[in-house]
Design a protein around this motif. Structure first.
Motif, PDB file in Angstrom:
ATOM      1  N   PRO A   1       0.789  -1.239   0.000  1.00 54.01           N
ATOM      2  CA  PRO A   1       0.000   0.000   0.000  1.00 54.01           C
ATOM      3  C   PRO A   1       0.818   1.286   0.000  1.00 54.01           C
ATOM      4  O   PRO A   1       0.263   2.368   0.140  1.00 54.01           O
ATOM      5  CB  PRO A   1      -0.763  -0.111   1.328  1.00 54.01           C
ATOM      6  N   THR A   2       2.146   1.197  -0.162  1.00 57.17           N
ATOM      7  CA  THR A   2       2.986   2.388   0.025  1.00 57.17           C
ATOM      8  C   THR A   2       3.012   3.314  -1.176  1.00 57.17           C
ATOM      9  O   THR A   2       3.237   4.517  -1.031  1.00 57.17           O
ATOM     10  CB  THR A   2       4.421   1.980   0.366  1.00 57.17           C
TER      11      THR A   2
ATOM     12  N   GLY B   1       0.212  18.985   7.255  1.00 55.24           N
ATOM     13  CA  GLY B   1       1.011  18.314   8.269  1.00 55.24           C
ATOM     14  C   GLY B   1       1.037  16.800   8.198  1.00 55.24           C
ATOM     15  O   GLY B   1       1.586  16.147   9.087  1.00 55.24           O
ATOM     16  N   TRP B   2       0.454  16.223   7.159  1.00 53.84           N
ATOM     17  CA  TRP B   2       0.495  14.775   6.990  1.00 53.84           C
ATOM     18  C   TRP B   2       1.870  14.351   6.471  1.00 53.84           C
ATOM     19  O   TRP B   2       2.544  15.109   5.766  1.00 53.84           O
ATOM     20  CB  TRP B   2      -0.569  14.308   5.994  1.00 53.84           C
ATOM     21  N   ASP B   3       2.265  13.142   6.796  1.00 53.45           N
ATOM     22  CA  ASP B   3       3.466  12.548   6.220  1.00 53.45           C
ATOM     23  C   ASP B   3       3.026  11.653   5.066  1.00 53.45           C
ATOM     24  O   ASP B   3       2.328  10.659   5.283  1.00 53.45           O
ATOM     25  CB  ASP B   3       4.228  11.726   7.263  1.00 53.45           C
ATOM     26  N   VAL B   4       3.410  12.024   3.844  1.00 54.43           N
ATOM     27  CA  VAL B   4       2.935  11.326   2.648  1.00 54.43           C
ATOM     28  C   VAL B   4       4.114  10.654   1.949  1.00 54.43           C
ATOM     29  O   VAL B   4       5.063  11.340   1.533  1.00 54.43           O
ATOM     30  CB  VAL B   4       2.233  12.293   1.673  1.00 54.43           C
ATOM     31  N   ILE B   5       4.064   9.355   1.812  1.00 52.84           N
ATOM     32  CA  ILE B   5       5.097   8.644   1.056  1.00 52.84           C
ATOM     33  C   ILE B   5       4.906   8.979  -0.421  1.00 52.84           C
ATOM     34  O   ILE B   5       3.794   8.867  -0.946  1.00 52.84           O
ATOM     35  CB  ILE B   5       4.983   7.126   1.277  1.00 52.84           C
ATOM     36  N   PRO B   6       5.965   9.400  -1.129  1.00 51.20           N
ATOM     37  CA  PRO B   6       5.830   9.698  -2.561  1.00 51.20           C
ATOM     38  C   PRO B   6       5.224   8.520  -3.312  1.00 51.20           C
ATOM     39  O   PRO B   6       5.751   7.410  -3.254  1.00 51.20           O
ATOM     40  CB  PRO B   6       7.269   9.969  -2.999  1.00 51.20           C
ATOM     41  N   SER B   7       4.116   8.771  -3.983  1.00 48.59           N
ATOM     42  CA  SER B   7       3.373   7.693  -4.637  1.00 48.59           C
ATOM     43  C   SER B   7       3.405   7.821  -6.153  1.00 48.59           C
ATOM     44  O   SER B   7       3.335   8.923  -6.699  1.00 48.59           O
ATOM     45  CB  SER B   7       1.913   7.705  -4.168  1.00 48.59           C
TER      46      SER B   7
ATOM     47  N   PHE C   1      -0.360   6.807   0.586  1.00 51.75           N
ATOM     48  CA  PHE C   1      -0.267   6.144   1.891  1.00 51.75           C
ATOM     49  C   PHE C   1       0.283   7.188   2.847  1.00 51.75           C
ATOM     50  O   PHE C   1       1.455   7.552   2.786  1.00 51.75           O
ATOM     51  CB  PHE C   1       0.656   4.933   1.784  1.00 51.75           C
ATOM     52  N   ALA C   2      -0.581   7.687   3.724  1.00 53.59           N
ATOM     53  CA  ALA C   2      -0.239   8.892   4.475  1.00 53.59           C
ATOM     54  C   ALA C   2      -0.512   8.749   5.972  1.00 53.59           C
ATOM     55  O   ALA C   2      -1.481   8.111   6.388  1.00 53.59           O
ATOM     56  CB  ALA C   2      -1.023  10.076   3.920  1.00 53.59           C
ATOM     57  N   LYS C   3       0.352   9.381   6.764  1.00 52.47           N
ATOM     58  CA  LYS C   3       0.232   9.386   8.214  1.00 52.47           C
ATOM     59  C   LYS C   3      -0.364  10.707   8.670  1.00 52.47           C
ATOM     60  O   LYS C   3       0.127  11.782   8.303  1.00 52.47           O
ATOM     61  CB  LYS C   3       1.616   9.197   8.845  1.00 52.47           C
ATOM     62  N   PRO C   4      -1.422  10.684   9.458  1.00 55.00           N
ATOM     63  CA  PRO C   4      -2.057  11.918   9.927  1.00 55.00           C
ATOM     64  C   PRO C   4      -1.099  12.766  10.766  1.00 55.00           C
ATOM     65  O   PRO C   4      -0.115  12.254  11.302  1.00 55.00           O
ATOM     66  CB  PRO C   4      -3.245  11.426  10.768  1.00 55.00           C
TER      67      PRO C   4
ATOM     68  N   LEU D   1      -3.044   5.704   6.552  1.00 55.38           N
ATOM     69  CA  LEU D   1      -4.238   5.384   5.786  1.00 55.38           C
ATOM     70  C   LEU D   1      -3.882   5.313   4.313  1.00 55.38           C
ATOM     71  O   LEU D   1      -3.089   6.120   3.825  1.00 55.38           O
ATOM     72  CB  LEU D   1      -5.323   6.446   5.992  1.00 55.38           C
ATOM     73  N   ARG D   2      -4.467   4.355   3.632  1.00 55.02           N
ATOM     74  CA  ARG D   2      -4.318   4.322   2.173  1.00 55.02           C
ATOM     75  C   ARG D   2      -5.556   4.962   1.567  1.00 55.02           C
ATOM     76  O   ARG D   2      -6.679   4.491   1.789  1.00 55.02           O
ATOM     77  CB  ARG D   2      -4.170   2.883   1.660  1.00 55.02           C
ATOM     78  N   ILE D   3      -5.337   6.011   0.813  1.00 55.92           N
ATOM     79  CA  ILE D   3      -6.441   6.796   0.253  1.00 55.92           C
ATOM     80  C   ILE D   3      -6.398   6.718  -1.264  1.00 55.92           C
ATOM     81  O   ILE D   3      -5.467   7.192  -1.910  1.00 55.92           O
ATOM     82  CB  ILE D   3      -6.356   8.270   0.704  1.00 55.92           C
TER      83      ILE D   3
END
Length: 352
Positions: A158-159, A284-290, A296-299, A331-333
């Protein structure tokens, strides 16, 4: 009635929730928010129902030929399956002995682990400690000697991370077994590994694609893979006699041939993904480059993924949450339309 011992203890794959309400903003299963090519509707309108009483082409000949031409290979190096999940299941049966193992990245598509359990063989996850830290490519020296099938999703789920084909090629050259590169999301990425599968000297790389994501045909169940003749022949030996129905073959072919529409749809998803990721970062979310059709992001600090997941769901916005030490803080959005992403952001505002 007797159920096999390993099936009794099996934890089955849990698919994403499929809410029935039309009012739900559904961003939990990586479906394409746009309809399939209009050419698909034309096929359905003109389809001769008399064909339904006959068995379909067991080899999906027209679709396989079109795929082969697109990628510069021959039909005998193409296998069409009842969704890419069937291709995965057949590979687990064809390329793994009972005393061998299946490997994949960890985290990755959770079905991989389930497939190993169904086959009653060991699954080995290549986490950060087992991969090249710069490229995220598995280190062969650290994999168990008996891993005979490695399932490598690229971009990963999911990354959403993308791994360069050169690194994957180097891994495949050192790996003794079969490497299946699962490219379910490749059309949304900057590159792909199809040239590895079609290379004349390729001995062990299979590249798999699906019509579920970029072609908007998730409800149809069609996938395919390209690889060496002997590996493709093995899949044909063990597949169901008529594994892809006649309607699915025709509709998938129409979608595959409509390249302008496909490119247009993919471009819209990619544009929205980039804009949405930037918005989350600003918040302010941590977002893995997709490079997929999801993020796939951390709140932000003070917000927790399971709480955000539940709050969004209570407001009819569905995203995907994967509990566990490697994934439970994110969360995977799925990327939807611009309007759907705005709705999600508006609901998030209510949590502030």
């Amino acid at each position: 009635m007797r159920i096999a011992r390993h099936i009794q203890s099996l934890e089955g794959y849990v698919p994403g929730e499929q809410p029935k309400s039309k009012s739900v903003v559904k961003l939990n299963t990586n479906e394409n928010p746009y309809p399939p090519s209009p050419k698909c509707a034309e096929v359905l309108k003109s389809f001769d129902l008399d064909n339904v009483r006959r068995y379909p082409d067991p080899n999906c000949s027209e679709l396989a030929l079109a795929i082969a031409k697109r990628f510069g290979t021959t039909p005998d190096r193409v296998f069409v399956g009842n969704g890419s999940d069937e291709v995965l299941s057949l590979c687990a049966r064809a390329f793994v002995e009972n005393n061998e193992s299946i490997g994949s990245l960890d985290p990755s598509y959770s079905l991989y682990k389930t497939l190993a359990a169904i086959r009653d063989v060991k699954w080995i996850g290549a986490g950060r400690a087992m991969t090249d830290s710069k490229r995220g490519i598995p280190l062969v020296s650290r994999l168990a000697d008996n891993v005979s099938l490695f399932l490598l999703t690229n971009p990963n789920a999911p990354t959403g991370e993308f791994r360069e084909p050169e690194g994957i090629a180097a891994f495949a050259r050192r790996f003794k077994g079969v490497v299946l590169v699962d490219e379910a999301y490749a059309d949304f990425a900057r590159g792909n590994c199809m040239s590895l599968a079609t290379a004349p000297k390729n001995r062990n790389v299979i590249v798999m694609r699906t019509f579920s994501k970029s072609y908007s045909l998730a409800g149809l169940r069609v996938g395919f893979c390209v690889g060496p003749r002997d590996l493709i022949e093995a899949l044909y030996k063990i597949k169901d006699s008529y594994n892809v129905d006649a309607i699915a073959q025709r509709v998938a072919l129409a979608a595959f041939k409509d390249r302008p529409y496909h490119r247009k749809t993919v471009a819209k998803v990619v544009k929205t993904r980039k804009a949405f990721a930037k918005t989350l970062l600003r918040r302010g979310w941590d977002v893995i480059p997709s490079e997929a059709n999801f993020v796939f992001a951390k709140p932000p600090e003070g917000m927790h993924a399971p709480d955000v997941f539940a709050f969004l769901k209570s407001h009819d916005v569905f995203v995907r949450y994967f509990p566990g030490p490697l994934t439970g803080d994110r969360l995977r959005i799925t990327i939807g339309t611009d309007e759907e992403m705005k709705k999600l952001l508006c609901v998030l505002d209510l949590m502030s």
